[in-house]
Design a protein around this motif. Structure first.
Motif, short mmCIF file in Angstrom:
data_model
loop_
_atom_site.label_atom_id
_atom_site.label_comp_id
_atom_site.label_asym_id
_atom_site.label_seq_id
_atom_site.Cartn_x
_atom_site.Cartn_y
_atom_site.Cartn_z
N ILE A 197 0.81 -1.22 0.00
CA ILE A 197 0.00 0.00 0.00
C ILE A 197 0.84 1.27 0.00
O ILE A 197 0.55 2.23 -0.72
CB ILE A 197 -1.00 -0.04 1.18
N LEU A 198 1.93 1.28 0.78
CA LEU A 198 2.77 2.47 0.79
C LEU A 198 3.34 2.75 -0.60
O LEU A 198 3.32 3.89 -1.07
CB LEU A 198 3.91 2.32 1.81
N ALA A 199 3.81 1.71 -1.27
CA ALA A 199 4.36 1.89 -2.63
C ALA A 199 3.29 2.44 -3.57
O ALA A 199 3.58 3.30 -4.41
CB ALA A 199 4.91 0.57 -3.14
N GLN A 200 2.07 1.96 -3.42
CA GLN A 200 0.98 2.43 -4.28
C GLN A 200 0.63 3.89 -3.98
O GLN A 200 0.40 4.69 -4.89
CB GLN A 200 -0.25 1.53 -4.12
N LEU A 201 0.62 4.23 -2.69
CA LEU A 201 0.34 5.63 -2.32
C LEU A 201 1.42 6.57 -2.86
O LEU A 201 1.13 7.69 -3.28
CB LEU A 201 0.23 5.77 -0.79
N LEU A 202 2.66 6.10 -2.87
CA LEU A 202 3.75 6.93 -3.38
C LEU A 202 3.63 7.13 -4.89
O LEU A 202 3.97 8.20 -5.42
CB LEU A 202 5.11 6.33 -3.01
N GLU A 203 3.13 6.10 -5.60
CA GLU A 203 2.88 6.26 -7.04
C GLU A 203 1.81 7.32 -7.30
O GLU A 203 1.94 8.16 -8.18
CB GLU A 203 2.40 4.93 -7.64
N LEU A 204 0.75 7.23 -6.50
CA LEU A 204 -0.31 8.23 -6.61
C LEU A 204 0.24 9.63 -6.33
O LEU A 204 -0.07 10.59 -7.03
CB LEU A 204 -1.41 7.94 -5.59
N LYS A 205 1.05 9.73 -5.29
CA LYS A 205 1.62 11.03 -4.89
C LYS A 205 2.40 11.65 -6.05
O LYS A 205 2.25 12.83 -6.35
CB LYS A 205 2.52 10.83 -3.68
N ALA A 206 3.23 10.83 -6.70
CA ALA A 206 4.04 11.35 -7.81
C ALA A 206 3.14 11.90 -8.91
O ALA A 206 3.44 12.93 -9.53
CB ALA A 206 4.95 10.25 -8.35
N TRP A 207 2.01 11.24 -9.15
CA TRP A 207 1.08 11.74 -10.17
C TRP A 207 0.46 13.06 -9.72
O TRP A 207 0.35 14.01 -10.49
CB TRP A 207 0.00 10.69 -10.45
#
Lengths: 299, 299
Positions: A197-207
């Motif tokens: 989940i953290l990795a996915q949230l960081l992907e969203l953040k970059a977007w």
């Protein structure tokens, strides 16, 4: 064929003659259009988002697939328009789910005075203002015997900062309903790892640091995982975005309200990974205490 | 020995019998303590920040050095307490300066009703709410003959989104006061490069993603450079943080309000570096137009 979804943790539900969402058991979720402009706004968002060629695939997967609209007969015998969406938990047996409304502000610049007053009151009463997000609902699967730990709406609405920290731990614990310290058994497999989940949230953040197409007000991050899988150490936790009745055009500006709240959530999730054995369910208290300063003292 | 600072672009100044800041010409800036709690709050912040061993050096350099407090005689013959700070432009001849108040919200959860009403009104009237920051003041050096382009307070207070985009271009242009398209002559040397303003803002951003010690309300990012140096292609632009009368304890939560606004500023500055030749002073319009969708269309 249609039935009420079992695993809804927040949002409108059928009752008092009101329409609620339905699922068809084969992967589709039917969300009734709300009567006011919210329904049409959400359809407009899904329509423009679906056809937008500038959304990268690794971002698109965070959004439910949209299959258009469809008229369904309600209990009142009338036909009502529904959005046909992907059922996000159709492939799950006992999904643990948390719905987190992102943003310290749920109202937008052009909001009516009534809507502004209603939202800002709730933002101040909940953790939205202080924390940049609030928990709208959750269920955590415990066991076949005790089923789900699912605090009621009144309870989630009164969550304090400390409760939110604690609930983010309970969400990945095997003892969520207990008064004992959350054991964070599943933190590393659910929150951590290269696909967690953290990795996915960081992907969203970059977007969100870059995208200026949409501003997402009152939109939720949904985090979902299956305890059975987590116990076997299998990854499979998912982050999804839901609720787009208050999406506005970005007009060339990033969604700093969503981004700020998302970063706050990321920080709390990171802390659980860094200190899963924390005794206090209140973050890394030692670090916190060290970092606090009394700003009340004057000259 | 003491005189009024020449290069102040925002904030309180001596007039109508009120105390203003002073400089001593040898690198120190004397800021009178405001009578209400703001003065003592700012001293408390500088005191705790100065002694905080957890602030990394590469972050500390963004803050003015604090040399304690000192009583100075005012025009009224009385002694008044002043904060003794680093004069941020004492080594500059013709500094171009922009003062950007960060955050879509300048009020904080515990604010009094009066303060809340005053702030939210101004946040809505300016670009704070929509953009996550507003320009509080600026001066851009043009030439020995024409001096500085320095829009007055009334003008900066009425800046629209489009004005802000344009002003961030004018700030690094050789023709700021002209009605012509800003030439962005100094964009790459001032905003760009490994030590330029964008790189410095990104360093600050990384800290704000992590730090939970302080929440900075109504705090400004100051960007400073010297045209003479920029013309020679010499780096030397600086980012500084100023105005800490409304700093609160972070209590373990990141400053999502400041971070969101900072990311919005970073995005606009990045766009200027990507499209310095933009004809419209309105961002990369083609990209923008492509990315806009009419969300007003319903079902």
């Amino acid at each position: 064929m249609f039935k009420a979804p079992e695993h809804q943790v927040a949002g409108h539900q059928a009752r008092d003659g009101k329409l609620g969402p339905l699922i068809d058991g084969s992967g589709r979720f039917y969300k009734p259009l709300q009567n006011d402009e919210r329904g049409s706004k959400e359809v407009a968002f899904y329509t423009s988002f679906s056809s937008n060629t500038r959304i990268p695939d690794h971002i698109r997967r965070f959004f439910p697939v949209f299959h258009g609209t469809q008229l369904l007969e309600g209990a009142d015998g009338c036909l009502h328009p529904h959005m046909v969406l992907e059922d996000l938990v159709s492939n799950r047996l006992h999904p643990s789910i948390i719905d987190i409304k992102i943003g310290s502000r749920t109202w937008y610049p052009q909001a009516s005075e009534d809507y502004f007053q209603k939202c800002i009151k709730k933002d101040r009463e909940t953790t939205s203002l202080s924390l940049g997000f609030r928990i709208s609902g959750l269920q955590v699967y415990e066991s076949e015997k005790s089923g789900f730990w699912k605090p009621d709406k009144k309870c989630t609405q009164s969550f304090t900062l400390k409760d939110v920290r604690s609930v983010l731990r309970k969400f990945v614990s095997s003892n969520p309903s207990s008064d004992a310290i959350p054991d964070c058994s599943f933190a590393s497999v659910v929150y951590g790892g290269s696909t967690g989940i953290l990795a996915q949230l960081l992907e969203l953040k970059a977007w969100f640091e870059d995208q200026t197409i949409f501003h997402f007000y009152s939109c939720s991050v949904l985090m979902v995982y299956e305890k059975e899988e987590a116990m076997k150490g299998k990854p499979g936790a998912e982050v999804k975005l839901v609720d787009f009745a208050h999406v506005l055009e970005g007009k060339g500006i990033i969604d700093h309200n969503f981004l700020g709240g998302l970063c706050s959530l990321i920080k709390l999730v990171s802390e659980i990974l860094t200190c899963p054995d924390e005794q206090t369910s209140n973050g890394c208290l030692h670090e916190l205490e060290k970092s606090r300063f009394c700003l009340e003292n004057g000259v």
